[in-house]
Design a protein around this motif. Structure first.
Motif, PDB file in Angstrom:
ATOM      1  N   ALA A  13      31.560  43.262  27.804  1.00  0.00           N
ATOM      2  CA  ALA A  13      31.590  42.646  29.130  1.00  0.00           C
ATOM      3  C   ALA A  13      32.940  41.989  29.414  1.00  0.00           C
ATOM      4  O   ALA A  13      33.415  42.015  30.555  1.00  0.00           O
ATOM      5  CB  ALA A  13      30.464  41.620  29.278  1.00  0.00           C
ATOM      6  N   VAL A  14      33.554  41.423  28.402  1.00  0.00           N
ATOM      7  CA  VAL A  14      34.868  40.799  28.592  1.00  0.00           C
ATOM      8  C   VAL A  14      35.888  41.869  28.974  1.00  0.00           C
ATOM      9  O   VAL A  14      36.657  41.703  29.916  1.00  0.00           O
ATOM     10  CB  VAL A  14      35.318  40.030  27.334  1.00  0.00           C
ATOM     11  N   ALA A  15      35.894  42.967  28.237  1.00  0.00           N
ATOM     12  CA  ALA A  15      36.846  44.039  28.524  1.00  0.00           C
ATOM     13  C   ALA A  15      36.610  44.641  29.906  1.00  0.00           C
ATOM     14  O   ALA A  15      37.558  44.848  30.671  1.00  0.00           O
ATOM     15  CB  ALA A  15      36.751  45.122  27.457  1.00  0.00           C
ATOM     16  N   ALA A  21      39.625  43.389  36.950  1.00  0.00           N
ATOM     17  CA  ALA A  21      40.363  42.408  37.747  1.00  0.00           C
ATOM     18  C   ALA A  21      41.877  42.616  37.685  1.00  0.00           C
ATOM     19  O   ALA A  21      42.606  42.073  38.507  1.00  0.00           O
ATOM     20  CB  ALA A  21      40.028  40.993  37.269  1.00  0.00           C
ATOM     21  N   MET A  22      42.335  43.404  36.735  1.00  0.00           N
ATOM     22  CA  MET A  22      43.775  43.600  36.559  1.00  0.00           C
ATOM     23  C   MET A  22      44.326  44.656  37.506  1.00  0.00           C
ATOM     24  O   MET A  22      43.610  45.560  37.922  1.00  0.00           O
ATOM     25  CB  MET A  22      44.072  44.001  35.109  1.00  0.00           C
ATOM     26  N   ASN A  23      45.589  44.517  37.838  1.00  0.00           N
ATOM     27  CA  ASN A  23      46.295  45.529  38.614  1.00  0.00           C
ATOM     28  C   ASN A  23      46.660  46.677  37.675  1.00  0.00           C
ATOM     29  O   ASN A  23      46.830  46.469  36.468  1.00  0.00           O
ATOM     30  CB  ASN A  23      47.571  44.949  39.222  1.00  0.00           C
ATOM     31  N   VAL A 181      32.874  37.376  34.202  1.00  0.00           N
ATOM     32  CA  VAL A 181      34.215  37.593  33.642  1.00  0.00           C
ATOM     33  C   VAL A 181      35.148  38.117  34.728  1.00  0.00           C
ATOM     34  O   VAL A 181      36.274  37.632  34.880  1.00  0.00           O
ATOM     35  CB  VAL A 181      34.174  38.562  32.446  1.00  0.00           C
ATOM     36  N   TYR A 182      34.691  39.083  35.491  1.00  0.00           N
ATOM     37  CA  TYR A 182      35.515  39.640  36.569  1.00  0.00           C
ATOM     38  C   TYR A 182      35.931  38.552  37.560  1.00  0.00           C
ATOM     39  O   TYR A 182      37.101  38.434  37.917  1.00  0.00           O
ATOM     40  CB  TYR A 182      34.786  40.758  37.312  1.00  0.00           C
ATOM     41  N   SER A 183      34.974  37.745  38.011  1.00  0.00           N
ATOM     42  CA  SER A 183      35.275  36.700  38.993  1.00  0.00           C
ATOM     43  C   SER A 183      36.299  35.708  38.453  1.00  0.00           C
ATOM     44  O   SER A 183      37.244  35.333  39.146  1.00  0.00           O
ATOM     45  CB  SER A 183      33.996  35.965  39.394  1.00  0.00           C
ATOM     46  N   ALA A 184      36.113  35.286  37.214  1.00  0.00           N
ATOM     47  CA  ALA A 184      37.035  34.327  36.606  1.00  0.00           C
ATOM     48  C   ALA A 184      38.413  34.951  36.422  1.00  0.00           C
ATOM     49  O   ALA A 184      39.435  34.327  36.722  1.00  0.00           O
ATOM     50  CB  ALA A 184      36.481  33.842  35.264  1.00  0.00           C
ATOM     51  N   ALA A 185      38.464  36.178  35.921  1.00  0.00           N
ATOM     52  CA  ALA A 185      39.742  36.851  35.701  1.00  0.00           C
ATOM     53  C   ALA A 185      40.466  37.093  37.032  1.00  0.00           C
ATOM     54  O   ALA A 185      41.677  36.899  37.129  1.00  0.00           O
ATOM     55  CB  ALA A 185      39.533  38.163  34.956  1.00  0.00           C
ATOM     56  N   ARG A 187      40.303  35.379  39.770  1.00  0.00           N
ATOM     57  CA  ARG A 187      40.875  34.119  40.268  1.00  0.00           C
ATOM     58  C   ARG A 187      42.171  33.778  39.523  1.00  0.00           C
ATOM     59  O   ARG A 187      43.118  33.293  40.127  1.00  0.00           O
ATOM     60  CB  ARG A 187      39.877  32.979  40.083  1.00  0.00           C
ATOM     61  N   ARG A 188      42.206  34.002  38.226  1.00  0.00           N
ATOM     62  CA  ARG A 188      43.371  33.635  37.422  1.00  0.00           C
ATOM     63  C   ARG A 188      44.523  34.624  37.566  1.00  0.00           C
ATOM     64  O   ARG A 188      45.680  34.239  37.441  1.00  0.00           O
ATOM     65  CB  ARG A 188      42.987  33.539  35.942  1.00  0.00           C
ATOM     66  N   LEU A 189      44.218  35.872  37.805  1.00  0.00           N
ATOM     67  CA  LEU A 189      45.258  36.900  37.853  1.00  0.00           C
ATOM     68  C   LEU A 189      45.884  37.069  39.222  1.00  0.00           C
ATOM     69  O   LEU A 189      46.917  37.718  39.367  1.00  0.00           O
ATOM     70  CB  LEU A 189      44.683  38.249  37.406  1.00  0.00           C
ATOM     71  N   ARG A 190      45.295  36.516  40.245  1.00  0.00           N
ATOM     72  CA  ARG A 190      45.831  36.699  41.602  1.00  0.00           C
ATOM     73  C   ARG A 190      46.868  35.685  41.930  1.00  0.00           C
ATOM     74  O   ARG A 190      46.972  34.632  41.556  1.00  0.00           O
ATOM     75  CB  ARG A 190      44.713  36.667  42.642  1.00  0.00           C
TER      76      ARG A 190
END
Length: 190
Positions: A13-15, A21-23, A181-185, A187-190
């Motif tokens: 799930a983390v991966a 969420a990554m570009n 995980v997607y939502s948190a990532a 927010r942090r990656l944008r």
């Protein structure tokens, strides 16, 4: 399969959430249990399995194996094992995903076992001092390879407390839920 295999069973799930969420031009810098991240970033299953089996069709022609599984073409770091020398050194900025703000490369994935070594604390500190655009994502499975983290670490929740020492923000989430995980990532990656 030859050699040691570091699977990430139960941590998919983390991966999945982080990769979604990554570009496409972001880099993923993960350590030995990176099979799930390599697949989540789009590496072909046949090439991943070929690498694990030491075959010519592998991502690195069967030379890297399980411990050095990566795919630069799919956002993998390609310098995976050099992280111990200088984890956040600006001259080796691709090693940790710490690159100038106008470049890609913001995902640094690690496991809780890595929080017990000095390079982890050095990387957090330098990332904070240099204000590097990097996200550290700790997959906490409570083990340092084969040893329970509680057996060798005095601090109960080091992944939760270490960022505070450097003034970095931290967020603890349920790593078993890909949507969280997607939502948190995101927010942090944008």
């Amino acid at each position: 399969m030859k050699g040691t295999s570091h699977l990430a069973l139960g941590q998919e799930a983390v991966a999945a959430g982080f990769a979604a969420a990554m570009n496409p031009d972001d880099y993923t810098f993960c350590t030995y249990r990176g099979h799930h991240h390599t697949l989540a970033r789009g590496a072909p299953m046949l090439s991943v399995l070929g690498e694990l089996m030491g075959r010519q069709c592998g991502l690195m022609k069967g030379k890297g194996g399980s411990m050095h599984l990566t795919s630069v073409a799919h956002g993998g770091d390609g310098l995976l094992r050099h992280r111990r020398r200088a984890p956040a050194d600006r001259r080796r900025r691709r090693v940790v995903g710490a690159v100038p703000r106008n470049e890609a490369g913001r995902g640094r994935l690690l496991r809780d076992g890595a929080t017990n070594i000095g390079a982890f604390h050095e990387a957090l500190n330098l990332a904070a001092v240099w204000k590097l655009p990097v996200v550290f994502c700790c997959e906490n499975n409570m083990y340092m390879e084969y040893t329970p983290i509680s057996a060798v670490t005095a601090v109960k929740h080091r992944p939760r407390t270490a960022p505070q020492a450097t003034g970095l923000e931290r967020q603890v989430i349920d790593g078993n839920d890909a949507d969280i995980v997607y939502s948190a990532a995101a927010r942090r990656l944008r």
